[in-house]
Structure formats: C-alpha cells, structure tokens
Design a protein around this motif. Structure first.
Motif, PDB file in Angstrom:
ATOM      1  N   GLN A 176       0.824  -1.210   0.000  1.00 18.40           N
ATOM      2  CA  GLN A 176       0.000   0.000   0.000  1.00 18.40           C
ATOM      3  C   GLN A 176       0.864   1.269   0.000  1.00 18.40           C
ATOM      4  N   GLY A 177       2.169   1.099  -0.233  1.00 21.74           N
ATOM      5  CA  GLY A 177       3.060   2.250  -0.304  1.00 21.74           C
ATOM      6  C   GLY A 177       3.856   2.512   0.950  1.00 21.74           C
ATOM      7  N   GLY A 178       3.688   1.672   1.975  1.00 20.41           N
ATOM      8  CA  GLY A 178       4.416   1.863   3.217  1.00 20.41           C
ATOM      9  C   GLY A 178       5.785   1.209   3.203  1.00 20.41           C
ATOM     10  N   GLU A 179       6.404   1.170   4.370  1.00 22.62           N
ATOM     11  CA  GLU A 179       7.770   0.647   4.478  1.00 22.62           C
ATOM     12  C   GLU A 179       7.823  -0.861   4.670  1.00 22.62           C
ATOM     13  N   GLY A 180       6.699  -1.487   4.962  1.00 22.59           N
ATOM     14  CA  GLY A 180       6.716  -2.918   5.185  1.00 22.59           C
ATOM     15  C   GLY A 180       7.022  -3.258   6.629  1.00 22.59           C
TER      16      GLY A 180
ATOM     17  N   VAL B  68      11.131 -13.524   2.701  1.00 19.58           N
ATOM     18  CA  VAL B  68      11.081 -12.353   3.571  1.00 19.58           C
ATOM     19  C   VAL B  68      11.351 -11.122   2.712  1.00 19.58           C
ATOM     20  N   LEU B  69      10.357 -10.268   2.564  1.00 16.36           N
ATOM     21  CA  LEU B  69      10.492  -9.065   1.755  1.00 16.36           C
ATOM     22  C   LEU B  69      11.214  -7.980   2.556  1.00 16.36           C
ATOM     23  N   PRO B  70      12.330  -7.463   2.062  1.00 14.72           N
ATOM     24  CA  PRO B  70      13.085  -6.469   2.831  1.00 14.72           C
ATOM     25  C   PRO B  70      12.296  -5.206   3.159  1.00 14.72           C
ATOM     26  N   GLY B  71      11.528  -4.683   2.201  1.00 16.67           N
ATOM     27  CA  GLY B  71      10.744  -3.488   2.441  1.00 16.67           C
ATOM     28  C   GLY B  71      11.488  -2.219   2.076  1.00 16.67           C
ATOM     29  N   ARG B  72      10.843  -1.094   2.382  1.00 16.20           N
ATOM     30  CA  ARG B  72      11.354   0.219   2.020  1.00 16.20           C
ATOM     31  C   ARG B  72      11.942   0.964   3.221  1.00 16.20           C
ATOM     32  N   CYS B  73      12.795   1.917   2.907  1.00 18.80           N
ATOM     33  CA  CYS B  73      13.191   2.960   3.853  1.00 18.80           C
ATOM     34  C   CYS B  73      12.850   4.285   3.200  1.00 18.80           C
ATOM     35  N   LEU B  74      11.901   4.999   3.749  1.00 14.58           N
ATOM     36  CA  LEU B  74      11.441   6.255   3.163  1.00 14.58           C
ATOM     37  C   LEU B  74      12.147   7.479   3.758  1.00 14.58           C
TER      38      LEU B  74
ATOM     39  N   ALA C 226      15.933   8.527   4.020  1.00 13.65           N
ATOM     40  CA  ALA C 226      17.286   8.137   3.625  1.00 13.65           C
ATOM     41  C   ALA C 226      18.285   8.255   4.769  1.00 13.65           C
ATOM     42  N   GLY C 227      18.034   9.133   5.700  1.00 10.65           N
ATOM     43  CA  GLY C 227      18.937   9.299   6.824  1.00 10.65           C
ATOM     44  C   GLY C 227      18.960   8.113   7.774  1.00 10.65           C
ATOM     45  N   ARG C 228      17.956   7.220   7.660  1.00 14.80           N
ATOM     46  CA  ARG C 228      17.897   6.048   8.541  1.00 14.80           C
ATOM     47  C   ARG C 228      18.241   4.756   7.790  1.00 14.80           C
ATOM     48  N   LEU C 229      18.737   4.862   6.572  1.00 15.82           N
ATOM     49  CA  LEU C 229      18.943   3.672   5.751  1.00 15.82           C
ATOM     50  C   LEU C 229      19.854   2.656   6.424  1.00 15.82           C
ATOM     51  N   ALA C 230      20.961   3.086   6.992  1.00 15.82           N
ATOM     52  CA  ALA C 230      21.885   2.147   7.629  1.00 15.82           C
ATOM     53  C   ALA C 230      21.205   1.404   8.777  1.00 15.82           C
ATOM     54  N   GLU C 231      20.386   2.107   9.529  1.00 18.56           N
ATOM     55  CA  GLU C 231      19.648   1.497  10.634  1.00 18.56           C
ATOM     56  C   GLU C 231      18.652   0.462  10.116  1.00 18.56           C
ATOM     57  N   TYR C 232      17.971   0.786   9.019  1.00 21.86           N
ATOM     58  CA  TYR C 232      17.015  -0.143   8.425  1.00 21.86           C
ATOM     59  C   TYR C 232      17.733  -1.386   7.883  1.00 21.86           C
ATOM     60  N   GLU C 233      18.851  -1.178   7.233  1.00 24.17           N
ATOM     61  CA  GLU C 233      19.605  -2.318   6.691  1.00 24.17           C
ATOM     62  C   GLU C 233      20.071  -3.240   7.813  1.00 24.17           C
ATOM     63  N   LYS C 234      20.526  -2.678   8.910  1.00 22.27           N
ATOM     64  CA  LYS C 234      20.953  -3.491  10.055  1.00 22.27           C
ATOM     65  C   LYS C 234      19.776  -4.274  10.626  1.00 22.27           C
ATOM     66  N   THR C 235      18.625  -3.623  10.743  1.00 25.05           N
ATOM     67  CA  THR C 235      17.431  -4.301  11.257  1.00 25.05           C
ATOM     68  C   THR C 235      17.016  -5.438  10.344  1.00 25.05           C
TER      69      THR C 235
END
Length: 265
Positions: free
Chosen positions: A68-72, A104-110, A112-121
């Motif tokens: 639906q356009g969210g981050e997953g 497992v779908l990785p999902g989005r990071c909307l 950009a300043g938190r991308l590294a945190e999202y990738e680690k999660t």
C-alpha cells in the motif's frame, strides 16, 4: 528442465483465490505459490492442494503496509516485535503446507537518513527468520525488487543481495531471484544466473518492462528458460506476471517443447 509454478496472487486473478488452484492444474502447472496466503486458513489451502494434486512451493512472511506504499515490516526498527509475530504466523502455515521456501520481503526505507539502521534491522530479522524456519526444514529466501516500481526498496539489486547473503552466511538462507525486477534495474539476468545459481532457491519471472506474460516485452524467455534448464538448478520457476483478462489465453509460453515438458514434471 525448469519446473514452473503459478503465482496465484497474480495469475488466474479473474477467479476467486480457491478456484485458481483448479485453473492452474488444468493449465498444466504442477505447483503454485501465493504471495500472502493469510486470508485463507492453512487447512483450507491444504485441502484444495490435495484435491487438485498440487504442491505449494512458496509464500511470503506478511509485509504489513508494503503493498500500500508503506515501508513494510522486515526492516523497520520500530516493528521488530510485529515482525516476530508475522514469522510465527508464517511458521504455523508452513507446518501445515510444507513449502520449499518462505520469502522475507526487505521493504522500504522512506527516510534516507535512517537507511543504515534499516539495513541493520533487516539483516537481524532475516537471520531470525532463517533460524526459525530452519527448525522445520524450510529454506528462507529474500529478494531484490526494482526501485523504479518500488522507490526506497532497501535491496534493489543483485550486488546488495549477494552482500547480505555472504554476511549472514546462514546454511538455510538462499536468494529468490526475480528476472523481471532485475531486468528493470538493467542487470544481465543470464550472467547472474550462470554465476550464482548455487545460491538461488527460487526464481520468478515476468516480461519487461510491463511485467506481463512472456512475449509481451523485450526479454528472450526461450534463451532464459533454456539456460535455467542447463544449469544445476532443481528449484521452481514461478510465473509471477500480470496476465490479460483471461490468464489461460496468455500461456502460449508453456507450449514450447521445453516449457510444456517442464510443467508436466
């Protein structure tokens, strides 16, 4: 030869979901996959599979608002508890349905300043899922999705997939390789398949650029299917494309000698 599965979340969508199983069998498929099966009970799916002599080879862990356009779900730090609930749900379905793989779908990071945190999660959650599903002998897979169709997707290319796979080094973790998504990113799918087939547990396809049936775009599926047939790959090849108004009318790609032989296996 390649073994073809029908993605029932996209194919035969002119029919209610439970009726798509019969349509897939009549079309010549021996296996099916469902993106998110959770609107039905696992028991009703299993009964339908048995009634039509079909195997369910793949489904996804629930992905919250991704479509639906969210981050997953799998990469959002604030959703880790909800991700574990989704893994438990997928595990319960897997115990009944016995798929080969769970995606497992990785999902989005909307942001950009938190991308590294999202990738680690995501790496943490992916390892967690792989540990859980390994307990029942199911392989965990994850995929890259093109960032043209899904901006902000945190794994949008083959190099990122490989980096995560090598870093986690988990015995029950493999790649789900989607020919459409990687073609949309301008990648050489044939070269990747040739070099990394040993890391891939599931393949999906659609033509490019419109994500339609083979023959609707620019990809040479005779060559791609021939390559897969020649490689040491024993997984399934999932038809996950947007069909026309009647799915059965667009299955000419299965009528080639290679495809029709594979579908009958």
């Amino acid at each position: 030869m390649p073994r073809f599965s029908a993605n029932l979340s996209m194919l035969f969508s002119e029919l209610p979901l439970l009726e798509r199983f019969r349509a897939a069998k009549q079309a010549g498929f021996a296996a099916v996959e469902i993106q998110f099966p959770y609107a039905l009970t696992a028991e009703s799916i299993q009964q339908t599979l048995q009634a039509h002599d079909l195997k369910l080879v793949l489904f996804n862990v629930a992905a919250d608002d991704l479509l639906q356009g969210g981050e997953g779900l799998a990469a959002v730090p604030e959703k880790q508890d909800r991700f574990k609930v989704a893994v438990a749900q997928a595990l319960a379905y897997a115990k009944v349905l016995k798929p080969d793989c769970i995606n497992v779908l990785p999902g989005r990071c909307l942001n950009a300043g938190r991308l590294a945190e999202y990738e680690k999660t995501f790496r943490h959650n992916l390892r967690y899922a792989a540990d859980v599903f390994a307990e029942i002998g199911v392989t965990t897979v994850f995929e890259a999705i093109n960032s043209r169709d899904m901006p902000g997707f945190i794994v949008d290319g083959s190099a990122k997939m490989l980096s995560i796979w090598h870093e986690l080094n988990h015995p029950q973790l493999r790649l789900q390789y989607d020919i459409y998504h990687m073609s949309r990113m301008g990648e050489d799918c044939a070269a990747f398949l040739s070099q990394h087939i040993d890391k891939i547990a599931h393949i999906q396809f659609a033509d490019c650029p419109g994500r339609g049936q083979p023959g609707s775009g620019t990809l040479d599926f005779a060559a791609l299917f021939g390559l897969i047939a020649a490689l040491p790959y024993d997984g399934w090849v999932g038809a996950e494309y947007k069909p026309g108004p009647c799915t059965a009318d667009g299955l000419a790609w299965m009528k080639t000698p290679r495809a029709s032989e594979a579908a009958a296996l």
